[in-house]
Scaffold this motif. Sequence first.
Motif, PDB file in Angstrom:
ATOM      1  N   SER A   1       4.446  -6.360 -14.018  1.00 44.71           N
ATOM      2  CA  SER A   1       4.299  -4.962 -14.331  1.00 44.71           C
ATOM      3  C   SER A   1       3.164  -4.676 -15.427  1.00 44.71           C
ATOM      4  O   SER A   1       2.999  -5.606 -16.333  1.00 44.71           O
ATOM      5  CB  SER A   1       5.726  -4.575 -14.990  1.00 44.71           C
ATOM      6  OG  SER A   1       5.523  -3.084 -14.907  1.00 44.71           O
TER       7      SER A   1
ATOM      8  N   LYS B   1       4.309  -3.203  -3.731  1.00 51.44           N
ATOM      9  CA  LYS B   1       3.507  -2.586  -4.800  1.00 51.44           C
ATOM     10  C   LYS B   1       4.149  -1.253  -5.254  1.00 51.44           C
ATOM     11  O   LYS B   1       4.356  -0.418  -4.280  1.00 51.44           O
ATOM     12  CB  LYS B   1       2.195  -2.411  -4.433  1.00 51.44           C
ATOM     13  CG  LYS B   1       1.308  -3.850  -4.202  1.00 51.44           C
ATOM     14  CD  LYS B   1      -0.061  -3.816  -3.805  1.00 51.44           C
ATOM     15  CE  LYS B   1      -0.874  -3.321  -4.842  1.00 51.44           C
ATOM     16  NZ  LYS B   1      -0.647  -4.398  -6.033  1.00 51.44           N
ATOM     17  N   ARG B   2       4.299  -1.130  -6.434  1.00 49.08           N
ATOM     18  CA  ARG B   2       4.829   0.144  -6.861  1.00 49.08           C
ATOM     19  C   ARG B   2       3.973   1.074  -7.741  1.00 49.08           C
ATOM     20  O   ARG B   2       3.349   0.461  -8.885  1.00 49.08           O
ATOM     21  CB  ARG B   2       6.284   0.284  -7.535  1.00 49.08           C
ATOM     22  CG  ARG B   2       7.195  -0.530  -6.773  1.00 49.08           C
ATOM     23  CD  ARG B   2       8.474  -0.515  -7.633  1.00 49.08           C
ATOM     24  NE  ARG B   2       9.588  -1.297  -6.938  1.00 49.08           N
ATOM     25  CZ  ARG B   2       9.943  -2.455  -7.369  1.00 49.08           C
ATOM     26  NH1 ARG B   2       9.261  -2.933  -8.478  1.00 49.08           N
ATOM     27  NH2 ARG B   2      10.862  -3.213  -6.864  1.00 49.08           N
ATOM     28  N   ASP B   3       3.329   2.399  -7.494  1.00 52.56           N
ATOM     29  CA  ASP B   3       2.594   2.925  -8.285  1.00 52.56           C
ATOM     30  C   ASP B   3       3.292   4.348  -8.670  1.00 52.56           C
ATOM     31  O   ASP B   3       3.429   5.107  -7.975  1.00 52.56           O
ATOM     32  CB  ASP B   3       1.170   3.392  -7.325  1.00 52.56           C
ATOM     33  CG  ASP B   3       0.281   4.286  -8.284  1.00 52.56           C
ATOM     34  OD1 ASP B   3       0.355   4.370  -9.305  1.00 52.56           O
ATOM     35  OD2 ASP B   3      -0.757   4.790  -7.550  1.00 52.56           O
TER      36      ASP B   3
ATOM     37  N   ASP C   1       3.990  -4.996  -9.123  1.00 53.32           N
ATOM     38  CA  ASP C   1       3.768  -6.137  -8.084  1.00 53.32           C
ATOM     39  C   ASP C   1       5.053  -6.750  -7.908  1.00 53.32           C
ATOM     40  O   ASP C   1       5.153  -7.508  -8.760  1.00 53.32           O
ATOM     41  CB  ASP C   1       2.419  -6.727  -8.188  1.00 53.32           C
ATOM     42  CG  ASP C   1       1.137  -6.013  -8.071  1.00 53.32           C
ATOM     43  OD1 ASP C   1       1.508  -4.713  -7.542  1.00 53.32           O
ATOM     44  OD2 ASP C   1       0.264  -6.159  -8.436  1.00 53.32           O
TER      45      ASP C   1
ATOM     46  N   TYR D   1       7.655   6.993  -7.267  1.00 57.23           N
ATOM     47  CA  TYR D   1       6.688   5.841  -7.239  1.00 57.23           C
ATOM     48  C   TYR D   1       6.353   5.774  -5.862  1.00 57.23           C
ATOM     49  O   TYR D   1       7.253   6.051  -4.863  1.00 57.23           O
ATOM     50  CB  TYR D   1       7.040   4.693  -7.699  1.00 57.23           C
ATOM     51  CG  TYR D   1       8.163   3.839  -7.386  1.00 57.23           C
ATOM     52  CD1 TYR D   1       8.077   3.114  -6.173  1.00 57.23           C
ATOM     53  CD2 TYR D   1       9.471   4.257  -7.859  1.00 57.23           C
ATOM     54  CE1 TYR D   1       9.208   2.461  -5.624  1.00 57.23           C
ATOM     55  CE2 TYR D   1      10.647   3.619  -7.385  1.00 57.23           C
ATOM     56  CZ  TYR D   1      10.556   2.590  -6.256  1.00 57.23           C
ATOM     57  OH  TYR D   1      11.564   1.982  -5.822  1.00 57.23           O
TER      58      TYR D   1
ATOM     59  N   ARG E   1       2.424   3.188 -15.162  1.00 63.33           N
ATOM     60  CA  ARG E   1       2.959   1.843 -14.870  1.00 63.33           C
ATOM     61  C   ARG E   1       2.746   1.469 -13.260  1.00 63.33           C
ATOM     62  O   ARG E   1       2.596   2.456 -12.467  1.00 63.33           O
ATOM     63  CB  ARG E   1       4.628   1.985 -14.985  1.00 63.33           C
ATOM     64  CG  ARG E   1       5.309   0.735 -14.461  1.00 63.33           C
ATOM     65  CD  ARG E   1       6.809   0.838 -14.855  1.00 63.33           C
ATOM     66  NE  ARG E   1       7.609  -0.377 -14.217  1.00 63.33           N
ATOM     67  CZ  ARG E   1       8.870  -0.490 -14.455  1.00 63.33           C
ATOM     68  NH1 ARG E   1       9.679   0.455 -15.226  1.00 63.33           N
ATOM     69  NH2 ARG E   1       9.622  -1.406 -13.943  1.00 63.33           N
ATOM     70  N   ASP E   2       2.487   0.253 -12.945  1.00 64.79           N
ATOM     71  CA  ASP E   2       2.046  -0.282 -11.880  1.00 64.79           C
ATOM     72  C   ASP E   2       3.118  -1.655 -11.802  1.00 64.79           C
ATOM     73  O   ASP E   2       2.712  -2.576 -12.654  1.00 64.79           O
ATOM     74  CB  ASP E   2       0.864  -0.480 -11.397  1.00 64.79           C
ATOM     75  CG  ASP E   2      -0.128   0.792 -11.386  1.00 64.79           C
ATOM     76  OD1 ASP E   2       0.225   1.680 -10.444  1.00 64.79           O
ATOM     77  OD2 ASP E   2      -1.093   0.962 -12.117  1.00 64.79           O
TER      78      ASP E   2
END
Length: 430
Positions: A407, A367-369, A378, A340, A375-376
Amino acid sequence: MKRWLALSCIAVALPAHAQQSDATDGLGSVAAENPFGRDRNTSVLERNHPEYTPQPARIGALEVLPRIAIGAGYDDNIYAQPSGREIGDAYVRIRPRVSVTRPSETLRLNLSGELDLLRYADRTTENATQYNLGASANYTISRDNRLNLSLAHGRFLQERVSPDSPEQVIRPVRFTVTEGTAAYTRSFNRLRLQGIGSIERRDYRDEVNTLGDVVDQDFRDRTTYTGTGIGEYALNPSVALFIAGSYNVRDYRTRLGPVPARSSTGWELAAGSSFELGRKMRGSLRAGYLQQDYDDPFFQDVSGFLIRGELAYFLSSLVTITGAVDRSVSETGIIGATAYLKTTTSLRADYELLRSLILSAGAELEKRDFSGIERDDDRWTLRTSATYSVNHRLQLRADVQRRTQSSSGLNAGRNFADNRISVGVTFLGL
């Protein structure tokens, strides 16, 4: 010895591996130490108060500084579960540490060891015994040449709020980290060149779920090799421009089964500036591009804009505001996901209410992308703390923290809120 060194005596050596923060943690700050002498201002956490600075015991040529932090608190959602399913528990945390230093203008040596004992009142499966051992050597070859070496080994637990923590395991995932770093710095008047090489080995332990089945974690074992080069040129004593590049190899063990190993190679390239603007600001900022290419076509390559930096604003001699941003590619333990892209921004204020009392408050957004799955995430972290120095041997601490995660996506994770409150006392020196 600066004020921040005294406070950092109650911090773990590798806080990124530890459990959630509490009153046994230390505080961080943008350091004033700089090869171009940018020290016109001193932050709240750097200010030197000799009456509160711990004094090491001197044994021959060695300086020995022990400390022990003891804290107690309450966590209202220890399993990081959605609303309505929270389970809370009280805990006690004991963290003894000792460092042994051989001071020298040419060759400074240091050994340190820390034990982190976390014990819950009822949920004993969450108990943690962590440790970290470290050694470093700082060799000043000449005025313009320096060599720094460091080694570390520790055992840690994956905190439940991590996206990589399997929900079904009875106890948190345990893992060890062994790492070594070598950095060589060469200065030519206004030009400074630095080369850094590091090796990190991670080994994860399988766990058991509520049905008694083994939850495999060996697929996360890896060795990471990283080489970094930095060239920095000072336009004047207040501003320097630099270019930085790095290359990494993430080598996973050979994998049997439907999901192949996540072995990859990656690079980063960025340009930026380190600076001191008058008596109000000091910091460093870089921007560029990053990319991680995976050996197996099962995984999708990750790339994107890179930004990294930290800025300290001296609102007054008693208030320091620090902002930071970082974007990088992080490995994951989620099956089906490649990795990510993590973007972290934070803002913190430190206020010296009294010479002996520092109040701090901060907010962080991570923040994970995810790549390979929809899936994202915060995650917000809000934290306030107060540190009171009774004298150079005793400090008191109170800490309040709130973490939330939102999520989204087809493969969304948990949405949760976790609150933790704690108090602690730290004994320093002999």
